[in-house]
Scaffold this active site. Structure first.
Site, PDB file in Angstrom:
ATOM      1  CG  ASP A  84     -71.409 -16.106 -12.405  1.00  0.00           C
ATOM      2  OD1 ASP A  84     -72.597 -16.278 -12.766  1.00  0.00           O
ATOM      3  OD2 ASP A  84     -70.689 -15.203 -12.869  1.00  0.00           O
ATOM      4  CG  ASP A 285     -76.342 -15.315 -14.072  1.00  0.00           C
ATOM      5  OD1 ASP A 285     -75.483 -15.817 -13.320  1.00  0.00           O
ATOM      6  OD2 ASP A 285     -76.208 -14.189 -14.582  1.00  0.00           O
TER       7      ASP A 285
END
Ligand SMILES: *[C@@H]1O[C@H](CO)[C@@H](O)[C@H](O)[C@H]1NC(C)=O
Ligand SMILES: *[C@@H]1O[C@H](CO)[C@@H](O)[C@H](O)[C@H]1NC(C)=O
Ligand SMILES: *[C@@H]1O[C@H](CO)[C@@H](O)[C@H](O)[C@H]1NC(C)=O
Length: 449
Positions: A84, A285
């Protein structure tokens, strides 16, 4: 075309978007005794000469996430962590004991006695911009991280050893700080990421990349290469792997309230055709499976794509609930190759960087579902509460090496074959002695309780 759009199906509402919105602080009770943490390895004398390379497993569809396997603790045990770049904190579901844990591939992590104290800089950085969460500096450091998909993890910061094999052959066990999560909320989805936790790779102090850098072990650089065929690799540290030419570098955007990897402003084009969308900031992201545009950019993207679609070849497939917008052909599509010619690349022109471009070919914004339809992997961010944020998720970052250079404060990318994991790669999971044992059985969480 002015078509009725079907409502966002549950699987989309529930998609995991690992985007930290805020941290709240609280004082919880937690049954592990305080103990001063050991000082981790001192700074390497001769600067940085080494990096870490982790094979990545997963795909955009049908899995919806990419993870690495990290070994943690003594004796080291393997854990699957969702990669992440949109958040800082690494956490593991943790037997502290666990109030609320979700099904996971491995047994819950059992914390050792190394609790991170409240006056630790990493604790402070995690709670920034709020004040220190503690009454006494010796308190434990509680955390509560909330993601944009309404998922969350609550727990306490701990420290433990991460046996890692560096590309120079050295195996070290730096003590790194991460969250021991004993209360997780997950969106009520059938497509839960089947992982033990999250690997936080954003640019805050608490991220694993910053911590390794602070310890003098690696440079403050990371990169990933995610393949459309599934899998790929993640690297932290040295830029040996980065091709010296061809990489397009763009300076990161700075926004004091944003600890994310952001570029912009960008102008959106479809093929050679400029759309009316400009001034777009975009966040990179990997915690998000799909990409999200704000309502206005989303609308423009959709109408531009539909304008150019040949309605004889592609028709609306409202019956496919995989994603909000799908198209079908005269017969089911087998792969993205079958539709590539019907679509043009979406292009982001970075207007503050000499119009340097990020090209998103059809495979970077479309998926072929199990029903043989092509669905748009760019979603309406406003609809899921992202307001004006634009996110480039896994789907749009595939088949490129994407590099986040926190030292030069720039993001770069280059088209790459992500199926080839660099030679120097030795999975750290293969390099620690304890892993010569058979791997933990799947879904064996209960054994441990
Ligand atoms: C290999 O790299 C690590 C991490 O940067 C460093 O600590 C270690 O000293 C290096 N080993 C050798 C033999 O150079
Ligand atoms: C986008 O960038 C390309 C290449 O840098 C440039 O030729 C083109 O004029 C730009 N288009 C717009 C609309 O800014
Ligand atoms: C995107 O979502 C917002 C908020 O739900 C909605 O008002 C808007 O109409 C949506 N845009 C499109 C093009 O569907």
């Amino acid at each position: 075309m002015n078509k009725e759009r079907k409502p966002v199906p549950t699987s989309v509402e529930m998609m995991i978007v690992f985007l930290v919105i805020f941290f709240t602080t609280f004082q919880g009770s937690f049954g592990v005794a305080n103990q001063p943490h050991k000082q981790a390895k001192s700074k390497a004398a001769n600067g940085f000469g080494s990096s870490l390379i982790f094979p990545v497993t997963g795909d955009v569809y049908p899995k919806g996430y990419y993870h690495v396997t990290l070994n943690i603790g003594r004796p080291p045990k393997p854990y699957f962590l969702d990669i992440d770049t949109g958040s800082d904190l690494t956490w593991l579901q943790c037997d502290a004991p666990c109030t609320k844990c979700t099904p996971a591939p491995h047994t819950l992590y059992k914390p050792n006695k190394e609790l991170v104290k409240c006056n630790d800089p990493l604790c402070a950085s995690l709670h920034w911009p709020e004040n220190m969460p503690c009454e006494s500096p010796n308190d434990q450091c509680d955390y509560d991280v909330q993601y944009a998909d309404y998922g969350s993890s609550m727990g306490v910061l701990v420290r433990d050893t991460f046996p890692l094999r560096f590309t120079n052959g050295s195996v070290l066990g730096p003590h790194l700080t991460f969250g021991c999560g004993y209360n997780q909320e997950v969106p009520d989805s059938i497509h839960l990421p089947y992982t033990d936790g999250v690997l936080g790779l954003a640019n805050g102090k608490s991220s694993i990349v910053s911590q390794l850098h602070e310890l003098g072990l690696t440079r403050n650089i990371l990169g990933h290469c995610l393949s459309t065929k599934g899998g790929g690799f993640l690297f932290i540290g040295d830029d040996d792997l980065i091709p010296s030419s061809e990489v397009i570098w763009i300076p990161m955007l700075h926004n004091p309230s944003e600890k994310r990897y952001m570029l912009g402003p960008a102008r959106l084009l479809y093929g050679r055709q400029a759309t009316r969308v400009k001034g777009l900031p975009v966040v990179f992201d990997t915690g998000s499976t799909y990409s999200y545009f704000n309502s206005d950019a989303y609308k423009a993207t959709l109408s531009t794509i539909e304008n150019y679609l040949n309605v004889n070849q592609l028709k609306d497939a409202a019956e496919d609930q995989s994603l909000p917008v799908c198209w079908k052909g005269t017969k089911p599509f087998k792969s993205i190759r079958d539709v590539k010619n019907y679509f043009k690349p979406l292009i982001l022109n970075f207007t503050n960087a000499k119009n340097l471009q990020l090209q998103l070919p059809p495979e970077a914004y479309l998926i072929i579902t199990e029903h043989g339809n092509a669905c748009l992997g760019i979603l309406n961010g406003t609809e899921v509460g992202l307001r004006n944020l634009n996110i480039l998720g896994d789907i749009s970052l595939q088949d490129k090496m994407v590099i986040y250079d926190n030292e030069k404060q720039q993001i770069g990318w280059v088209t790459a074959n992500c199926d080839i994991i660099p030679k120097s790669s030795l999975s750290p999971s293969l390099s620690v002695p304890s892993l010569q044992r058979p791997p933990a059985t799947r879904g064996s969480q209960k054994e441990d309780l």
